[in-house]
Design a protein around this motif. Structure first.
Motif, PDB file in Angstrom:
ATOM      1  N   SER A   1       1.246  -3.067 -10.066  1.00 11.44           N
ATOM      2  CA  SER A   1       2.158  -1.917  -9.939  1.00 11.44           C
ATOM      3  C   SER A   1       1.625  -0.797  -9.042  1.00 11.44           C
ATOM      4  O   SER A   1       1.512   0.364  -9.471  1.00 11.44           O
ATOM      5  CB  SER A   1       2.448  -1.372 -11.337  1.00 11.44           C
ATOM      6  N   PHE A   2       1.304  -1.171  -7.820  1.00 11.74           N
ATOM      7  CA  PHE A   2       0.756  -0.207  -6.859  1.00 11.74           C
ATOM      8  C   PHE A   2       1.283  -0.558  -5.470  1.00 11.74           C
ATOM      9  O   PHE A   2       1.709  -1.692  -5.247  1.00 11.74           O
ATOM     10  CB  PHE A   2      -0.786  -0.250  -6.902  1.00 11.74           C
ATOM     11  N   PRO A   3       1.231   0.404  -4.542  1.00 10.60           N
ATOM     12  CA  PRO A   3       1.796   0.127  -3.218  1.00 10.60           C
ATOM     13  C   PRO A   3       0.968  -0.881  -2.438  1.00 10.60           C
ATOM     14  O   PRO A   3      -0.220  -0.645  -2.176  1.00 10.60           O
ATOM     15  CB  PRO A   3       1.764   1.497  -2.526  1.00 10.60           C
TER      16      PRO A   3
ATOM     17  N   THR B   1      -2.587   4.753  -6.960  1.00 11.59           N
ATOM     18  CA  THR B   1      -1.795   5.887  -7.462  1.00 11.59           C
ATOM     19  C   THR B   1      -2.159   6.071  -8.934  1.00 11.59           C
ATOM     20  O   THR B   1      -3.077   5.409  -9.430  1.00 11.59           O
ATOM     21  CB  THR B   1      -0.281   5.609  -7.329  1.00 11.59           C
ATOM     22  N   LYS B   2      -1.437   6.933  -9.628  1.00 14.54           N
ATOM     23  CA  LYS B   2      -1.605   7.162 -11.071  1.00 14.54           C
ATOM     24  C   LYS B   2      -3.053   7.512 -11.437  1.00 14.54           C
ATOM     25  O   LYS B   2      -3.542   7.147 -12.500  1.00 14.54           O
ATOM     26  CB  LYS B   2      -1.109   5.941 -11.864  1.00 14.54           C
TER      27      LYS B   2
ATOM     28  N   ASP C   1       5.951  -3.798  -9.906  1.00 17.12           N
ATOM     29  CA  ASP C   1       6.634  -3.815 -11.211  1.00 17.12           C
ATOM     30  C   ASP C   1       8.131  -3.515 -11.108  1.00 17.12           C
ATOM     31  O   ASP C   1       8.929  -3.990 -11.915  1.00 17.12           O
ATOM     32  CB  ASP C   1       5.956  -2.868 -12.224  1.00 17.12           C
TER      33      ASP C   1
ATOM     34  N   HIS D   1       6.260   6.252 -11.248  1.00 21.43           N
ATOM     35  CA  HIS D   1       7.697   6.220 -10.966  1.00 21.43           C
ATOM     36  C   HIS D   1       7.954   5.558  -9.613  1.00 21.43           C
ATOM     37  O   HIS D   1       7.281   5.873  -8.626  1.00 21.43           O
ATOM     38  CB  HIS D   1       8.293   7.627 -10.954  1.00 21.43           C
TER      39      HIS D   1
ATOM     40  N   GLU E   1       6.574  11.450  -7.566  1.00 24.51           N
ATOM     41  CA  GLU E   1       5.933  10.881  -8.749  1.00 24.51           C
ATOM     42  C   GLU E   1       5.310  11.985  -9.608  1.00 24.51           C
ATOM     43  O   GLU E   1       5.367  11.941 -10.838  1.00 24.51           O
ATOM     44  CB  GLU E   1       4.869   9.864  -8.336  1.00 24.51           C
TER      45      GLU E   1
HETATM   46  C1  BGC Z   1       3.164   3.012  -7.806  1.00 27.92           C
HETATM   47  C2  BGC Z   1       4.314   2.034  -7.693  1.00 27.92           C
HETATM   48  C3  BGC Z   1       4.720   1.580  -9.071  1.00 27.92           C
HETATM   49  C4  BGC Z   1       5.019   2.777  -9.963  1.00 27.92           C
HETATM   50  C5  BGC Z   1       5.416   2.388 -11.374  1.00 27.92           C
HETATM   51  C6  BGC Z   1       3.495   4.135  -8.783  1.00 27.92           C
HETATM   52  O1  BGC Z   1       2.384   4.930  -9.000  1.00 27.92           O
HETATM   53  O2  BGC Z   1       2.880   3.577  -6.546  1.00 27.92           O
HETATM   54  O3  BGC Z   1       3.966   0.940  -6.895  1.00 27.92           O
HETATM   55  O4  BGC Z   1       5.871   0.779  -8.951  1.00 27.92           O
HETATM   56  O5  BGC Z   1       3.875   3.589 -10.042  1.00 27.92           O
HETATM   57  O6  BGC Z   1       4.406   1.713 -12.029  1.00 27.92           O
END
Ligand code: BGC
Length: 443
Positions: A139-141, A156-157, A193, A218, A268
Motif C-alpha cells: 500500500s505505497f506508491p 508514506t504514512k 491497496d 488515503h 493525505e
Molecule cells: C499510499 C497509497 C495507499 C494509501 C492507503 C498512502 O499513504 O501512498 O499508496 O494506497 O496510503 O493505504
C-alpha cells in the motif's frame, strides 16, 4: 482573548469547505488527473497497475499478503467463481510492537528484516508440501512495469524502513522467501491497496469502477477506459493523497512542518487516520493555550506528538451527549480531569470538524474521478471503500454520500459507496487469480 463561541466559530472557519469550494477543488483534482495521465507535471502520479476488471469467474485457492503500514495480514482465500469467495485462514500481526521489542517501520530496520518478517508470516499460514500463488498488496506508491514489478517511489504514512525506496519490492520479497527456502510460495502479482479494494468489489459488481482507502492512509484508484499506450481499460492508482491544491490552515502547516516529508502528501495529511489524530492534538493544544479548555491547564498527553489517533477523533466526535465518555477518554490518556460543558463542546466540535473535512475532501476527489470516466453521468457506479475511517468513524460514510450528491446533483442510487471489508486481502487473491493462467503456461 476570544471566548468559547468565538473559538468554535474560528475552528469552523478553519476546517470547513463550502459547497462552492469543494466544487472548485474537484475541478482542480480533475485537472491534475488529466495532466498526470498525459505524463505532464502534476501532483497526481496516475500510476498504471497493468490490471483490468476481473470476470467474476476466477476460481481457486490463493495466498494473499496485505502490507499496509500498521499491520501485515496474511490470508488464504478460496475464490469460488460467480463473485463468491471464502476466507479459509487469516492472520494479522502489527509491524511494530513495543512489548515484543520490534519495529519494522523505523529507519533502523532494514529491507531484509522487514521482508523477512513478511515471509515468516507467510510461512506460518502455509504448508511446505503445497504450492501457493501469492497476490501481494503493497500500500505505497510504486512505479509498476508489469503486474509483478513494482519499484517503491517513496514511503508514506511516516514509515522509514531503510533500503526499500528505489528497489523492486517483488525482488525483496523473493529474496526473503528464498532465504527461508520457501520456494513453494510464488508471488505473481503486486497491487496497491486501492486496486485490491476495487478488484474485490468488481469481482461481484460490474458497476464497481472506483476503489478507495480511507484508513491509516488515503488514496483512490479507478478503471481508466482509455489508458495512454495500452489497448484495454486499466486500473490506475491516482495516489490522490498527494493532491496539493487544497488550502490548509495553521494546524495543517504546523503538522506538515515536522512530518517525514514536508510539503508532500497534502491531501493525505488532511484526510488520513495516520494524521487526523495529530491534527486534533494540535487544535486542542492551541485551545488550551488560549485558556478555553481544561481551565487552561494542559494535560501531558496533549504536549506529546502522536498521542492521538483516528480512534480519539471517533470517540470525541460522538461524545457530546455522553460526558462520562470524555472522562473515560481523559483517564485513558492518564489525565483525570473534570470536564465542563464548554470543554465537551470544544472537544466534540474539533473532532467533528476534522472528520467531516476528511470525508468531504474524499468525496470531492471521487466526484472528479466520476466526471472523468463518465462526464455526463449516465451510468451506474460503485465506489468500493475500505479502511477504518470509512468503517468506524461515526457519520463518515454518510458525509461522503451527502457530499457526492451535493457536488454532482445526482440521485444516491446511481452512485453507490460500499464498504469492502478486507478488500485489500481478497483483492490480492483475485489479482493473483487473474494472472494464474498465464503463470501456469509459463512454467
Ligand atoms: C499510499 C497509497 C495507499 C494509501 C492507503 C498512502 O499513504 O501512498 O499508496 O494506497 O496510503 O493505504
Amino acid at each position: 482573548m476570544p471566548n468559547v463561541q468565538q473559538c468554535l466559530n474560528q475552528l469552523h472557519t478553519d476546517f470547513t469547505f463550502s459547497a462552492a469550494q469543494l466544487t472548485s477543488l474537484a475541478e482542480l483534482f480533475l485537472h491534475d488527473m488529466k495532466e498526470g495521465l498525459q505524463g505532464r507535471e502534476s501532483s497526481l502520479a496516475m500510476l498504471p497497475s497493468f490490471l483490468t476488471k476481473p470476470t467474476g469467474q476466477e476460481t481457486g485457492s490463493f495466498l494473499a499478503l496485505d502490507f499496509g503500514g500498521t499491520n501485515v495480514r496474511v490470508m488464504l482465500v478460496e475464490l469460488n467463481g460467480y463473485g463468491s469467495y471464502t476466507i479459509l485462514a487469516r492472520q494479522d500481526v502489527p509491524l511494530s510492537d513495543q512489548s515484543k521489542n520490534y519495529d519494522f517501520t523505523s529507519s533502523t530496520s532494514t529491507a531484509a528484516e522487514l521482508f523477512g518478517f513478511l515471509a515468516d508470516q507467510l510461512a506460518q499460514l502455509t504448508q511446505p508440501e503445497k504450492t501457493y500463488l501469492l497476490g501481494h498488496t503493497f500500500s505505497f506508491p510504486c512505479r509498476q512495469t508489469g503486474t509483478n514489478q513494482a519499484v517503491l517511489l517513496h514511503w508514506t504514512k511516516e514509515i522509514h524502513t531503510s533500503g526499500v525506496v528505489g528497489h523492486n519490492v517483488v525482488d525483496l520479497l523473493d529474496q526473503a522467501l528464498a532465504a527461508r527456502s520457501l520456494s513453494n510460495i510464488h508471488p505473481v502479482t503486486i497491487t496497491n491497496d486501492t486496486v485490491s479494494a476495487l478488484l474485490a468489489a468488481a469481482y461481484q459488481d460490474c458497476y464497481a469502477d472506483i476503489g478507495s482507502i480511507c484508513g491509516t492512509g488515503h488514496n483512490t484508484c479507478y478503471l481508466e477506459p482509455k489508458p495512454a499506450k495500452f489497448s484495454h481499460p486499466m486500473y490506475i492508482n491516482i495516489e490522490s493523497g498527494n493532491f496539493d491544491k487544497i488550502p490548509g490552515n495553521k494546524y495543517d502547516a504546523l503538522l506538515d512542518s515536522y512530518s517525514a516529508r514536508p510539503g508532500a502528501g497534502k491531501m493525505e495529511k488532511m484526510c488520513a487516520g495516520r494524521y487526523i489524530g495529530e491534527l486534533l492534538r494540535l487544535v486542542l493544544l492551541d485551545v488550551v493555550t488560549q485558556n478555553l479548555l481544561f481551565n487552561g491547564s494542559c494535560p501531558v498527553f496533549l504536549q506529546t506528538e502522536g498521542t492521538l489517533s483516528g480512534w480519539d477523533v471517533a470517540v470525541l466526535q460522538d461524545a457530546v451527549a455522553k460526558p462520562e465518555q470524555i472522562s473515560l477518554w481523559l483517564a485513558k490518556h492518564g489525565s483525570p480531569a473534570t470536564v465542563s460543558l464548554d470543554d465537551g463542546k470544544i472537544l466534540q466540535h474539533s473532532a467533528g470538524l476534522i472528520a467531516k473535512r476528511s470525508a468531504r475532501l474524499a468525496a470531492a476527489s471521487y466526484a472528479a474521478v466520476l466526471r472523468h470516466i463518465d462526464p455526463a453521468l449516465t451510468s451506474f457506479h460503485t465506489i468500493s471503500i475500505d479502511g477504518s475511517l470509512y468503517e468506524k468513524l461515526p457519520g463518515y460514510a454518510d458525509t461522503i454520500s451527502q457530499s457526492l450528491q451535493e457536488l454532482l446533483g445526482i440521485k444516491a442510487e446511481q452512485i453507490k459507496c460500499i464498504l469492502t471489508k478486507d478488500g485489500s486481502g481478497i483483492g490480492a487473491a483475485i489479482a493473483a487469480a487473474t494472472t494464474a493462467k498465464k503463470t501456469a503456461s509459463l512454467k
